[in-house]
Every structure is written in structure tokens, then in C-alpha cells.
Write an enzyme that holds these catalytic residues in place. Structure first.
Site, PDB file in Angstrom:
ATOM      1  N   HIS A 192       0.836  -1.204   0.000  1.00  0.00           N
ATOM      2  CA  HIS A 192       0.000   0.000   0.000  1.00  0.00           C
ATOM      3  C   HIS A 192       0.874   1.259   0.000  1.00  0.00           C
ATOM      4  O   HIS A 192       0.694   2.158  -0.832  1.00  0.00           O
ATOM      5  CB  HIS A 192      -0.893  -0.022   1.244  1.00  0.00           C
ATOM      6  CG  HIS A 192      -1.813   1.147   1.363  1.00  0.00           C
ATOM      7  ND1 HIS A 192      -3.136   1.112   0.996  1.00  0.00           N
ATOM      8  CD2 HIS A 192      -1.605   2.416   1.818  1.00  0.00           C
ATOM      9  CE1 HIS A 192      -3.700   2.274   1.221  1.00  0.00           C
ATOM     10  NE2 HIS A 192      -2.781   3.091   1.717  1.00  0.00           N
ATOM     11  N   GLU A 193       1.803   1.325   0.941  1.00  0.00           N
ATOM     12  CA  GLU A 193       2.654   2.523   1.030  1.00  0.00           C
ATOM     13  C   GLU A 193       3.580   2.627  -0.175  1.00  0.00           C
ATOM     14  O   GLU A 193       3.899   3.736  -0.628  1.00  0.00           O
ATOM     15  CB  GLU A 193       3.456   2.512   2.337  1.00  0.00           C
ATOM     16  CG  GLU A 193       2.617   2.475   3.606  1.00  0.00           C
ATOM     17  CD  GLU A 193       1.533   3.542   3.662  1.00  0.00           C
ATOM     18  OE1 GLU A 193       1.697   4.604   3.030  1.00  0.00           O
ATOM     19  OE2 GLU A 193       0.515   3.317   4.345  1.00  0.00           O
ATOM     20  N   HIS A 229       1.798   4.460  -2.871  1.00  0.00           N
ATOM     21  CA  HIS A 229       1.946   5.907  -2.677  1.00  0.00           C
ATOM     22  C   HIS A 229       3.330   6.367  -3.143  1.00  0.00           C
ATOM     23  O   HIS A 229       3.478   7.397  -3.814  1.00  0.00           O
ATOM     24  CB  HIS A 229       1.792   6.265  -1.192  1.00  0.00           C
ATOM     25  CG  HIS A 229       0.387   6.257  -0.691  1.00  0.00           C
ATOM     26  ND1 HIS A 229      -0.599   7.058  -1.227  1.00  0.00           N
ATOM     27  CD2 HIS A 229      -0.198   5.587   0.340  1.00  0.00           C
ATOM     28  CE1 HIS A 229      -1.734   6.864  -0.560  1.00  0.00           C
ATOM     29  NE2 HIS A 229      -1.513   5.972   0.388  1.00  0.00           N
ATOM     30  N   GLU A 254      -4.534   7.901  -3.045  1.00  0.00           N
ATOM     31  CA  GLU A 254      -5.005   6.653  -2.461  1.00  0.00           C
ATOM     32  C   GLU A 254      -5.341   5.625  -3.535  1.00  0.00           C
ATOM     33  O   GLU A 254      -5.210   4.415  -3.313  1.00  0.00           O
ATOM     34  CB  GLU A 254      -6.217   6.913  -1.576  1.00  0.00           C
ATOM     35  CG  GLU A 254      -6.688   5.735  -0.767  1.00  0.00           C
ATOM     36  CD  GLU A 254      -5.712   5.281   0.312  1.00  0.00           C
ATOM     37  OE1 GLU A 254      -5.900   4.169   0.856  1.00  0.00           O
ATOM     38  OE2 GLU A 254      -4.739   6.029   0.606  1.00  0.00           O
TER      39      GLU A 254
END
Length: 510
Positions: free
Chosen positions: A275-276, A279, A305
Site C-alpha cells: 500500500h505505502e 503511494h 489513495e
């Protein structure tokens, strides 16, 4: 002989200084959450307040206003003709974005901007301590003061309009509460029905397939391998542990990820890192030619996001991804060698109403966001007092998800956002989830069989598509226009709802 900068050159010189101040603030925030000793709080709060004041002063400076006016005149003169070395459309977009930020800053008093920055630092420390002690009462005064200051900020920005709209605009420019209410109503109904169907099916997913004894060193090694494979450049980034995973882009060449783990379950670490890293890919892919200019930033937190949710869920939870990644998991954790794709995949899509948002499954995640959206609206409408927030939180979870926290750390104190004054932030998680599915479907339509590429560990085609359609535009196009250009449609929940229903039906035999 000293040359005189042209208005665009001077604009970018001044904006570079503004961006440098933001980078310094981001670095100090990262350090506070990962490295700073406990007794550094007072000095750190003062430093962040000072930097926030300088940032505010530079945005409100007369020279910047004059330069923006001169650039606007060049744009007007350049329409209908080509001026050598000057792209008037891009300059117009640079000026528009700069004016938006300047207008926001000039409406907020300097003293308020500085006090907010200082309270964000002390509030973060108060949240960490209260969460550790499972004690909301010690955190309550900080949150009450933060809401009071954010209300003052919203009143200054709203120009008589809705306060919550002003808060939303900070993270998703142009978004309104009126637009979000029917969207969340639709998601509550559709997802609530899906969750009820899984419960009534009586089918139990064997999540024990992914459980085991996983040392942190191995989890981090596996997470780094996966992040690097999808394209994250560790020569332009790093990863460290923190209480709440996040990504900070200090510059295109310095993107910081953080992670956390659970000893008996790989999912929080692996999918948190993916997830990170999503980003981080966005931050590393922003246009180099617009670096340190108004357009050299992400479009919005919703689009940001969308990148993290796309890589975490639509890529990282796919069968094809694990056909490639499972051998690496086996090498890292030989005791998990009996784990197969067909035993792992259902565990990655289990529907299990739970308390913790960041560990929620795909079907219930946006219900967590809906609860926060409702509570924020009530706080700023004066319909809910801070002292009553823990009970309101627990009641909402019981009503919507059928679970109730035994302590504030698993309830109202689980998220970092409100301690930082980030009210209006949570809805962007849902906007990003919807946009991720929409972008992914568009990518598949153009690129063909992505599953086969994933099986081979080939993620570059998808990343290149996202670079072209999203990253390299910076914030030139706002969310709806960017989605229209990249997918042919404005934001819609249809692709996400179709994906989540199809996946859940397969897992639960609905």
C-alpha cells in the site's frame, strides 16, 4: 551583469522556496514518528511552528502576488499565438494552482497557522501516549483544541459556506459533503448487503492458512522484495517502522515509507508495505520538469489513495501476483512451504467485520470510512461533543459492523489523522478505492492480459501506464478531469462494486 528573471522564472524560484519549506516540515514529521527521542517533542513543536509560519508568510508575500499577476498577463497575451519558449496552457495551469494555494493561505491568519502546526506536533505525542495507555480522557483536551482551531480555519476558508466542505477541499479540491452523502449511502447499502450474505452463507474461510510464526526481519525482507519488484526505487527511498504506516514524499528522490507487523500474520506487513509503496511510486513518478513548481505535486489525496489501493488490492491480492510471489515467501519462511495459491487466495479475500480500519478486508473497509465520515460531520456541525466521541464510535461500529471495541486503542484512538488535524481526510480513502478499480479496468482494456504479466513478475507495463495516465500530469488536471482523460469517465463506484461482488461470490460460493 546580473540577469533579471522573467515572471515565470521568478514564480518558480519563489515556489521552489515554498516547496523546500514543506520538504523540511515533512522530514521533521517523519523523524518525529520514527526516530525522535521522547524529550525532543518541545523543540520539535517549536521548529514545526516556525516553519509553518515561514511557509505561510511566503505564500502571502506581496512579491508572489505581483509575480502571479505578471504571469497572468503573459498568459492572456499568449492566447491565440505562440510565444517562443512559453507553453501558455501549462503556465496558465501553474498560475491557477498557485493562486488556489495563495488564496487559501491569505484567508487564514498567521497566528492560527502557527498554532495549528505546533498543536499537530504536541497532539501527535498526546495521541501516541493515550493510545499506549488506552486512555481517551488524557487525549480529549488536545482533540477539543484541535477541533476548535480547525473550525476557525474552516470558517476563514468557507466564506460563509459549509465548514466541512472547506475541510474536504484541503485534501480533495472541489469535493463537497453533498456529493459524498449519497455515495456513502450507496456503499453502505451495497456492502452491508454483501457482508450479510457472507454471514448467512455459513461458509468459513480458513484464514489459518496465512498464520504462523514470522519474525520481523523476514517480513521486512519479503515486503522490500515485493515493493522493489513493482517498481519502488530504494535508491530514492527507504522504509522504517512506525506506529501507523504512512508514506512521505520529501522529494522525488527521497520518498519515505513506514510499516508495522504482526508476528503471527503476514497480511498487515505485506499489504501495508505494498500500500505505502503504491503511494511511493506516485511520489517518485511525479514530473521532473515541474519539480518545485505548483504543478509538481499529486492531484489529490483521493488519486494518491487510488495508487496505493490499486497495488495493494487489485495487484497484490490477485492469484496471478501470488503465482509469482509465493516462491519468495517460501524462501523467506520455509515453514510456510505447504502454503499454496489456492489456500492463500481465499484468506486474502475473507470478509470479517473487525475493529481496525487498516487491517479491514476489502468488503468492509469502506464501512470503516463511512463511520468516520459521519462522526466528522457531526463534530463540525455541533451535533457531537468530543467527550461523547468514544461512545458514539463504539455504537456506530456495533450498528454497522456488529463489533464493539473493548478499549479506546482499538476504537476511537486507532487512527493518527485527527491528532494531525486531518479532518476531511478519511473520505479520500473511499474515493481512492473507487478510482483504483476504475483505473485498473481502463489499464486492462488497453494493455490486455495483465494476469499473465503478473505471473511472470512483470509489473512495468502497468506502472508505465500509470506514469503516463496519472503520475506525469502532476496536479495539472483535477480528479474528475484526470479520470475522464484516463478512463473515459468521471468517478463511479460501479467498477469497484462489480469487483468486490465477483470476488466475494467466488470465495463464499454465493
Amino acid at each position: 551583469m546580473t540577469s533579471v528573471s522573467s515572471p515565470p522564472e521568478r514564480l518558480f524560484e519563489l515556489w521552489g522556496e515554498i516547496k523546500d519549506l514543506l520538504s523540511a516540515q515533512e522530514l521533521l514529521h517523519w523523524d518525529q514518528e520514527t526516530q525522535m527521542p521522547p524529550r525532543g517533542l518541545e523543540g520539535r513543536s517549536q521548529a514545526l511552528s516556525m516553519l509553518a509560519g515561514l511557509h505561510h508568510e511566503k505564500l502571502c508575500a506581496t512579491e508572489l502576488g505581483d509575480v502571479l499577476e505578471a504571469c497572468s498577463e503573459l498568459v492572456e497575451e499568449g492566447r491565440g499565438s505562440s510565444q517562443e519558449g512559453l507553453d501558455t496552457q501549462v503556465l496558465a495551469a501553474q498560475v491557477e494552482e498557485a493562486r488556489r494555494q495563495v488564496n487559501q493561505a491569505t484567508k487564514v491568519p498567521l497566528a492560527l497557522a502557527k498554532e495549528l502546526a505546533e498543536l499537530q506536533s504536541t497532539g501527535l505525542a498526546a495521541w501516541l501516549e493515550a493510545r499506549e495507555r488506552q486512555d481517551f480522557s488524557s487525549y480529549q483536551p488536545f482533540l477539543e483544541r484541535m477541533i476548535e482551531l480547525k473550525r476557525q480555519q474552516a470558517e476563514a476558508l468557507a466564506d460563509g459556506g459549509h465548514l466541512y466542505d472547506a475541510l474536504l477541499d484541503e485534501f480533495e479540491p472541489g469535493l463537497t459533503e453533498q456529493e459524498l452523502v449519497p455515495l456513502f449511502d450507496q456503499l453502505r447499502e451495497a456492502l452491508g448487503e454483501l457482508v450479510r450474505e457472507t454471514v448467512e452463507s455459513g461458509h468459513q474461510v480458513d484464514e489459518g492458512a496465512i498464520e504462523g510464526n514470522y519474525p520481523d526481519s523476514g517480513q521486512l525482507a519479503l515486503g522490500r522484495h515485493l515493493a522493489e519488484a513493482i517498481g519502488f526505487d530504494f535508491k530514492a527511498g527507504r522504509i522504517d517502522a512506525s506506529a501507523h504506516p504512512f508514506c512521505i514524499g520529501i522529494s522525488r528522490g527521497d520518498v519515505r515509507l513506514t510499516w508495522r507487523s504482526e508476528r503471527n500474520d503476514l497480511r498487515p506487513a505485506v499489504f501495508g508495505i505494498l500500500h505505502e509503496a503504491g503511494h511511493g511510486l506516485y511520489e517518485q513518478g511525479l514530473p521532473a520538469e515541474w519539480d518545485r513548481t505548483p504543478l509538481g505535486a499529486s492531484v489529490s489525496l483521493g488519486i494518491h489513495e487510488s495508487q496505493s489501493r490499486l497495488w495493494e488490492n487489485l495487484v497484490g491480492r490477485s492469484r496471478a501476483f501470488w503465482h509469482w510471489a509465493l516462491p519468495e515467501l517460501h524462501r523467506t519462511f520455509p515453514e510456510a512451504r505447504d502454503l499454496t495459491v489456492e489456500t492463500l487466495w481465499p484468506a486474502l479475500h475473507a470478509v470479517r467485520p473487525s475493529l481496525i480500519r487498516v487491517e479491514a478486508d476489502e468488503a468492509t473497509y469502506n464501512l470503516h470510512v463511512a463511520i468516520r465520515f459521519d462522526l466528522e460531520r457531526k463534530l463540525f456541525a455541533g451535533a457531537l461533543e468530543v467527550k461523547d466521541l468514544p461512545l458514539a464510535w463504539d455504537d456506530a461500529y456495533e450498528a454497522l459492523l456488529g463489533v464493539r471495541a473493548e478499549n479506546p486503542a482499538d476504537g476511537v484512538l486507532q487512527d493518527i489523522h485527527w491528532s494531525l488535524g486531518s479532518f476531511g481526510y478519511f473520505p479520500t480513502y473511499t474515493l481512492g478505492t473507487l478510482a483504483a478499480s476504475q483505473l485498473f479496468e481502463a489499464a486492462k482494456a488497453e494493455l490486455g492480459d495483465l494476469d499473465e504479466a503478473f505471473r511472470q513478475g512483470e509489473f512495468q507495463p502497468l506502472l508505465a501506464w500509470l506514469r503516463e495516465k496519472v503520475h506525469l500530469h502532476g496536479c495539472r488536471f483535477k480528479t474528475q478531469e484526470l479520470l475522464q482523460r484516463s478512463t473515459g469517465r468521471t468517478l463511479s463506484p460501479d467498477d469497484f462494486l462489480r469487483y468486490i461482488r465477483t470476488t466475494t461470490e467466488e470465495v463464499y460460493g454465493l
